[in-house]
Design an enzyme around this catalytic site. Structure first.
Site, mmCIF file in Angstrom:
data_model
loop_
_atom_site.group_PDB
_atom_site.id
_atom_site.type_symbol
_atom_site.label_atom_id
_atom_site.label_comp_id
_atom_site.label_asym_id
_atom_site.label_seq_id
_atom_site.Cartn_x
_atom_site.Cartn_y
_atom_site.Cartn_z
ATOM 1 N N GLU A 137 -77.347 -93.710 26.945
ATOM 2 C CA GLU A 137 -75.980 -93.389 26.492
ATOM 3 C C GLU A 137 -75.516 -92.219 27.358
ATOM 4 O O GLU A 137 -75.891 -91.075 27.105
ATOM 5 C CB GLU A 137 -76.006 -92.996 25.008
ATOM 6 C CG GLU A 137 -76.386 -94.135 24.070
ATOM 7 C CD GLU A 137 -75.258 -95.126 23.857
ATOM 8 O OE1 GLU A 137 -74.083 -94.768 24.066
ATOM 9 O OE2 GLU A 137 -75.543 -96.273 23.482
ATOM 10 N N CYS A 164 -68.379 -86.810 24.663
ATOM 11 C CA CYS A 164 -68.584 -87.781 25.748
ATOM 12 C C CYS A 164 -67.422 -88.763 25.854
ATOM 13 O O CYS A 164 -67.118 -89.238 26.937
ATOM 14 C CB CYS A 164 -69.887 -88.529 25.537
ATOM 15 S SG CYS A 164 -69.962 -89.352 23.939
HETATM 16 P P1 NAD Z 1 -78.384 -83.501 29.886
HETATM 17 O O1 NAD Z 1 -78.556 -84.829 30.546
HETATM 18 O O2 NAD Z 1 -78.448 -82.284 30.720
HETATM 19 O O3 NAD Z 1 -79.513 -83.307 28.749
HETATM 20 C C1 NAD Z 1 -79.762 -84.278 27.757
HETATM 21 C C2 NAD Z 1 -81.225 -84.187 27.326
HETATM 22 O O4 NAD Z 1 -82.057 -84.460 28.446
HETATM 23 C C3 NAD Z 1 -81.648 -82.830 26.792
HETATM 24 O O5 NAD Z 1 -82.474 -83.007 25.657
HETATM 25 C C4 NAD Z 1 -82.434 -82.208 27.942
HETATM 26 O O6 NAD Z 1 -83.476 -81.371 27.525
HETATM 27 C C5 NAD Z 1 -83.000 -83.429 28.650
HETATM 28 N N1 NAD Z 1 -83.161 -83.227 30.095
HETATM 29 C C6 NAD Z 1 -82.400 -82.436 30.907
HETATM 30 N N2 NAD Z 1 -82.840 -82.513 32.178
HETATM 31 C C7 NAD Z 1 -83.888 -83.367 32.171
HETATM 32 C C8 NAD Z 1 -84.778 -83.857 33.183
HETATM 33 N N3 NAD Z 1 -84.674 -83.468 34.448
HETATM 34 N N4 NAD Z 1 -85.732 -84.732 32.818
HETATM 35 C C9 NAD Z 1 -85.857 -85.130 31.527
HETATM 36 N N5 NAD Z 1 -85.055 -84.696 30.533
HETATM 37 C C10 NAD Z 1 -84.090 -83.819 30.839
HETATM 38 O O7 NAD Z 1 -77.031 -83.605 29.067
HETATM 39 P P2 NAD Z 1 -76.309 -82.484 28.205
HETATM 40 O O8 NAD Z 1 -75.755 -81.443 29.104
HETATM 41 O O9 NAD Z 1 -77.194 -82.062 27.084
HETATM 42 O O10 NAD Z 1 -75.112 -83.346 27.557
HETATM 43 C C11 NAD Z 1 -73.920 -83.599 28.217
HETATM 44 C C12 NAD Z 1 -73.877 -84.993 28.805
HETATM 45 O O11 NAD Z 1 -74.230 -85.961 27.846
HETATM 46 C C13 NAD Z 1 -72.474 -85.369 29.261
HETATM 47 O O12 NAD Z 1 -72.531 -86.044 30.486
HETATM 48 C C14 NAD Z 1 -71.990 -86.315 28.167
HETATM 49 O O13 NAD Z 1 -70.987 -87.208 28.564
HETATM 50 C C15 NAD Z 1 -73.252 -87.009 27.804
HETATM 51 N N6 NAD Z 1 -73.172 -87.537 26.462
HETATM 52 C C16 NAD Z 1 -73.128 -88.875 26.285
HETATM 53 C C17 NAD Z 1 -73.000 -89.404 25.001
HETATM 54 C C18 NAD Z 1 -72.951 -90.883 24.739
HETATM 55 O O14 NAD Z 1 -73.010 -91.265 23.583
HETATM 56 N N7 NAD Z 1 -72.836 -91.717 25.742
HETATM 57 C C19 NAD Z 1 -72.919 -88.532 23.912
HETATM 58 C C20 NAD Z 1 -72.961 -87.166 24.147
HETATM 59 C C21 NAD Z 1 -73.086 -86.674 25.426
#
Ligand code: NAD
Length: 456
Positions: free
Chosen positions: A210, A244
């Site tokens: 997602e 998002c």
């Molecule tokens: P992110 O991808 O930085 O982090 C999400 C999760 O991944 C966190 O738990 C983090 O600890 C983990 N993570 C971060 N880097 C990682 C790596 N290198 N390897 C493995 N895991 C890792 O996202 P964010 O900043 O927390 O959230 C914002 C993003 O999420 C935006 O792009 C937003 O659009 C998206 N989002 C999507 C939805 C949806 O339903 N499609 C909902 C909410 C947010």
């Protein structure tokens, strides 16, 4: 505290005991979760206020209620939907019967982001439990207060061998991703989504991703301007644009642009006064890094309204940015904050063409009263899902699958889609022993001629 490997192994063993298989047991687990959420409601709201300065209203409506609704949906529908389903058997396999069995994947990993930290960790968990899985949840390190409450709440109702919550950042997430889970459900950025997919490929683990992206919001010349402006203003201000599926940018017909902008300003002022950055109901930006990122995007002379900053509270009032082109920095990446770039257009087909050239968005919104324009956009643009004459609210329907396509993700969930996402559909053909038509067995002789007549 147990290590990741210990929790993973414990859950593997627990899943093999088949204790999660009976539907009644899953129902009891969901009832326990519902009770725990109600018990912890005040704590959850407090944590969301600490992490994002969300008001109790916004916290309840966009986080807690969404999880409670998903639980209610599962309690009323899972029995019917997860029963083995009889499907028609092919005449060529006479006499036989066919059934589809929904079986749990087994051990599921859920990784979630910080923007709706309760909702996005718990709604997938509800689906995982309803389908009979064990799960490890890794919420975001950027919303630590909410993560702590989630962990406390889950550990108070479930043994670690069934569901556990692990706190941690990138390193922890990577360590979890090295384990051979049976399914991974990831919500977050497109960049990290690609890392997750790469890690999952090592064990051929199925994934739901997602992800994010830039969601266009199109307003044509036939739209109800007052209502469109009110709904767009609401959608952009919700969680200070850190949603998002928030409208990322506006594409507005040039003939109505000025009236739409006026109305958006009026509505934001009605919601939060002229200084939303000082209003208690208006949320904060999650971190200093994101605050700096957004304020540097604001350094353009085309901000025509808003964009006031309250550094102490890390709040930025909604900013309308005019005279934006597709090449501007604001149009290169998902904004994920309260900045609204405005582009105007003369004809809808050019908009459809431009939007189709970009990565497929998670959501698209169209404000129109024209059936033709609705058809043009819905049939010609590819995107995860969306609304006509509203924003964001499509994700509140448990009858609509929610998920992205292309760069905005793969797989879908919510309601029935969650029951599909967290289970494997196993097809079984049950052959009768009463009759054995000899046709398929060698020697084939001139059977091919008959086969060709029969099988086409
Ligand atoms: P992110 O991808 O930085 O982090 C999400 C999760 O991944 C966190 O738990 C983090 O600890 C983990 N993570 C971060 N880097 C990682 C790596 N290198 N390897 C493995 N895991 C890792 O996202 P964010 O900043 O927390 O959230 C914002 C993003 O999420 C935006 O792009 C937003 O659009 C998206 N989002 C999507 C939805 C949806 O339903 N499609 C909902 C909410 C947010």
């Amino acid at each position: 505290m147990d290590s990741i490997a210990e929790i993973f192994n414990k859950q593997r063993e627990f899943f093999r005991t088949a204790e999660t298989r009976p539907l009644e047991c899953r129902k009891q687990k969901l009832l326990a979760l519902r009770k725990a959420i109600t018990l912890h409601e005040a704590e959850i709201c407090k944590a969301l206020s600490e992490d994002l300065k969300k008001s109790s209203f916004e916290s309840y409506v966009t986080e807690i209620a969404m999880v409670l609704q998903e639980i209610s949906f599962m309690l009323s529908n899972m029995h019917r939907y997860l029963q083995p389903k009889r499907v028609r058997a092919p005449i060529t396999q006479f006499p036989s019967s066919c059934r589809v069995y929904k079986e749990p994947y087994g051990n599921v990993l859920i990784i979630s982001p910080w923007n709706y930290p309760f909702h996005l960790a718990m709604v997938p968990l509800v689906g995982a439990i309803a389908c009979g899985n064990c799960a490890i949840v890794k919420p975001s390190e950027y919303s630590p207060a909410t993560t702590k409450v989630i962990q406390k709440m889950i550990q108070s109702i479930y043994p670690s061998s069934f569901v556990d919550v692990i706190q941690g950042g990138v390193e922890t997430a990577q360590c979890l991703l090295d384990k051979p889970f049976d399914m991974i459900f990831f919500t977050g950025s497109t960049t990290v989504g690609k890392i997750v997919l790469e890690k999952a490929a090592k064990h051929l683990t199925p994934v739901v991703l997602e992800l994010g992206g830039k969601c266009p919001c199109i307003v044509d010349e036939t739209a109800n301007i007052k209502l469109a402006a009110k709904r767009i203003a609401w959608g952009k201000c919700l969680n200070a644009g850190q949603t998002c599926v928030a409208p990322d940018y506006l594409l507005v017909h040039s003939s109505i642009k000025h009236s739409l902008i006026d109305e958006i300003q009026k509505n934001i002022t009605l919601f939060y006064t002229e200084h939303p950055e000082n209003h208690p109901d208006y949320p904060a930006i999650i971190s200093d890094r994101h605050y700096q990122r957004l304020t540097s995007l604001l350094r353009t002379e085309h901000v025509i309204w808003g964009g006031h900053q309250n550094q102490k509270e890390r709040k930025i009032s909604p900013a309308l940015v005019d005279k934006v082109s597709w090449e501007d920095p604001l149009m290169q990446e998902e904004i994920f904050g309260p900045l609204l770039p405005i582009l105007s257009f003369e004809n809808l087909s050019s908009v459809v063409m431009e939007v189709s050239k970009k990565s497929k968005p998670l959501a698209l919104y169209l404000f129109t009263t024209s059936k033709t324009n609705k058809k043009i956009v819905v049939h010609n643009c590819s995107f995860g899902g969306g609304c006509i004459n509203d924003v964001i609210v499509h994700l509140a329907s448990d009858k609509l699958p929610f998920g992205g396509v292309g760069e905005s993700g793969m797989g879908r969930y919510h309601g029935i889609a969650s029951l599909d996402a967290f289970s494997h559909s196993k097809g079984i053909l049950h052959k009768s022993n009463l009759l054995d038509i000899p046709f398929r067995y060698p020697p084939y002789e001139d059977k091919l001629r008959l086969v060709k007549k029969f099988l086409k």
